[in-house]
Scaffold this active site. Sequence first.
Site, PDB file in Angstrom:
ATOM      1  N   LEU A 113      10.411  40.861  59.001  1.00  0.00           N
ATOM      2  CA  LEU A 113      10.445  41.185  60.656  1.00  0.00           C
ATOM      3  C   LEU A 113       9.277  41.891  61.039  1.00  0.00           C
ATOM      4  O   LEU A 113       8.436  42.688  60.646  1.00  0.00           O
ATOM      5  CB  LEU A 113      11.760  42.113  60.743  1.00  0.00           C
ATOM      6  CG  LEU A 113      13.130  41.421  60.503  1.00  0.00           C
ATOM      7  CD1 LEU A 113      13.934  42.279  60.277  1.00  0.00           C
ATOM      8  CD2 LEU A 113      13.236  40.766  61.777  1.00  0.00           C
TER       9      LEU A 113
ATOM     10  N   VAL B 128       8.625  45.461  52.755  1.00  0.00           N
ATOM     11  CA  VAL B 128       9.641  44.578  52.236  1.00  0.00           C
ATOM     12  C   VAL B 128      10.500  45.693  51.437  1.00  0.00           C
ATOM     13  O   VAL B 128       9.605  46.113  50.128  1.00  0.00           O
ATOM     14  CB  VAL B 128       9.086  43.413  51.723  1.00  0.00           C
ATOM     15  CG1 VAL B 128      10.114  42.753  51.216  1.00  0.00           C
ATOM     16  CG2 VAL B 128       8.689  42.318  52.786  1.00  0.00           C
TER      17      VAL B 128
ATOM     18  N   MET C  81      15.759  36.208  55.143  1.00  0.00           N
ATOM     19  CA  MET C  81      14.439  35.721  54.712  1.00  0.00           C
ATOM     20  C   MET C  81      13.149  35.907  55.399  1.00  0.00           C
ATOM     21  O   MET C  81      12.153  35.539  54.978  1.00  0.00           O
ATOM     22  CB  MET C  81      14.329  34.344  54.283  1.00  0.00           C
ATOM     23  CG  MET C  81      15.771  34.025  53.074  1.00  0.00           C
ATOM     24  SD  MET C  81      15.435  35.103  51.695  1.00  0.00           S
ATOM     25  CE  MET C  81      14.076  34.638  51.011  1.00  0.00           C
TER      26      MET C  81
ATOM     27  N   SER D 115      27.848  35.268  52.423  1.00  0.00           N
ATOM     28  CA  SER D 115      28.966  35.804  51.780  1.00  0.00           C
ATOM     29  C   SER D 115      29.301  37.371  52.433  1.00  0.00           C
ATOM     30  O   SER D 115      30.240  38.164  52.167  1.00  0.00           O
ATOM     31  CB  SER D 115      28.965  35.537  50.456  1.00  0.00           C
ATOM     32  OG  SER D 115      28.165  36.291  49.891  1.00  0.00           O
TER      33      SER D 115
ATOM     34  N   HIS E  80      19.852  44.690  49.259  1.00  0.00           N
ATOM     35  CA  HIS E  80      18.993  44.178  48.020  1.00  0.00           C
ATOM     36  C   HIS E  80      19.701  44.126  46.911  1.00  0.00           C
ATOM     37  O   HIS E  80      20.265  45.227  46.556  1.00  0.00           O
ATOM     38  CB  HIS E  80      17.675  44.838  48.151  1.00  0.00           C
ATOM     39  CG  HIS E  80      16.736  44.398  47.328  1.00  0.00           C
ATOM     40  ND1 HIS E  80      15.889  43.128  47.793  1.00  0.00           N
ATOM     41  CD2 HIS E  80      16.363  44.520  46.154  1.00  0.00           C
ATOM     42  CE1 HIS E  80      15.290  42.825  46.637  1.00  0.00           C
ATOM     43  NE2 HIS E  80      15.332  43.527  45.572  1.00  0.00           N
TER      44      HIS E  80
ATOM     45  N   ASN F 227      19.712  47.221  55.345  1.00  0.00           N
ATOM     46  CA  ASN F 227      19.433  45.641  54.457  1.00  0.00           C
ATOM     47  C   ASN F 227      20.048  45.941  53.411  1.00  0.00           C
ATOM     48  O   ASN F 227      20.315  47.011  52.699  1.00  0.00           O
ATOM     49  CB  ASN F 227      18.013  45.354  54.218  1.00  0.00           C
ATOM     50  CG  ASN F 227      17.691  44.429  53.478  1.00  0.00           C
ATOM     51  OD1 ASN F 227      18.256  43.155  53.853  1.00  0.00           O
ATOM     52  ND2 ASN F 227      16.855  44.301  52.297  1.00  0.00           N
TER      53      ASN F 227
HETATM   54  C1  GRF Z   1      22.422  38.750  48.847  1.00  0.00           C
HETATM   55  O1  GRF Z   1      22.288  38.921  47.213  1.00  0.00           O
HETATM   56  C2  GRF Z   1      21.673  39.927  49.359  1.00  0.00           C
HETATM   57  O2  GRF Z   1      21.804  40.974  48.431  1.00  0.00           O
HETATM   58  C3  GRF Z   1      20.287  39.065  49.304  1.00  0.00           C
HETATM   59  O3  GRF Z   1      20.354  38.004  49.710  1.00  0.00           O
HETATM   60  C4  GRF Z   1      21.854  37.642  49.300  1.00  0.00           C
HETATM   61  C5  GRF Z   1      22.449  37.077  50.506  1.00  0.00           C
HETATM   62  O4  GRF Z   1      23.846  36.398  50.187  1.00  0.00           O
HETATM   63  N1  GRF Z   1      19.367  40.185  50.230  1.00  0.00           N
HETATM   64  P1  GRF Z   1      24.823  35.994  51.258  1.00  0.00           P
HETATM   65  O5  GRF Z   1      24.136  35.110  52.341  1.00  0.00           O
HETATM   66  O6  GRF Z   1      25.252  37.476  51.904  1.00  0.00           O
HETATM   67  O7  GRF Z   1      25.974  35.176  50.761  1.00  0.00           O
END
Ligand code: GRF
Length: 207
Positions: free
Chosen positions: A69, A120, A66, A8, A85, A83
């Site tokens: 790296l 991380v 996930m 998303s 988070h 990134n």
């Molecule tokens: C998001 O909540 C992001 O902050 C976290 O993983 C999720 C990824 O969502 N690290 P999407 O794949 O972008 O929908």
Amino acid sequence: MLISGRGSNLRALLAACADAAYPAEIVSVVSDRVEAPHRGRQAFAAQAELFLGSQRVQLVCLAGFMRVLDAAFVEMWRDRMVNIHPSLLPAFPGLHPQSQALAAGVRFTGCTVHFVRPEVDAGPIIAQAVVPAHPDDDEASLSARILGAEHRLYPLTVRLIAEGRVRVVAGKVEIDGWRAPKRAILNPSEPRRKSPANGWSRTPVGL
Ligand code: GRF
């Protein structure tokens, strides 16, 4: 862009890039879902490096990626890899930050875009969005509220980077022309003030 899940945030960035005035474009998307799951970190890093190098990539964006790296890969993209988070780092790094926030009973949480370091969910913070916790929140409702903020924050942050306004100085991020909000937000919020003339009376408080 490196993703693992729903994508998303990728969609939000693609939508931003659809505007001709947006200063960045997505040239490639890597998902580790299609990779053989048993491939090692270094093998993945070498492959990703080769691919990204061939794609005129200037900035790597992780969203829900996930895989931890390889440190050499992270170093190669130092201050050129970001990134997102779903918490206000450094609070609640790691897995399930939304449940961690609920368990801690915080009144605000949110999301953070940061430069990636080998540890991380660590690295210089570029931008954050604050999201209130509601009394009836569960993990799903809080996650959805944070995700809505992510979809605004990531395109904004990538814009600032693409405009060349973001740099790391002594481990912290400086942004040219940084506009910060003026006021604090309270949660619980303050009651709306109305004068007794308007029909509202003050609640007597005994101290
Ligand atoms: C998001 O909540 C992001 O902050 C976290 O993983 C999720 C990824 O969502 N690290 P999407 O794949 O972008 O929908």
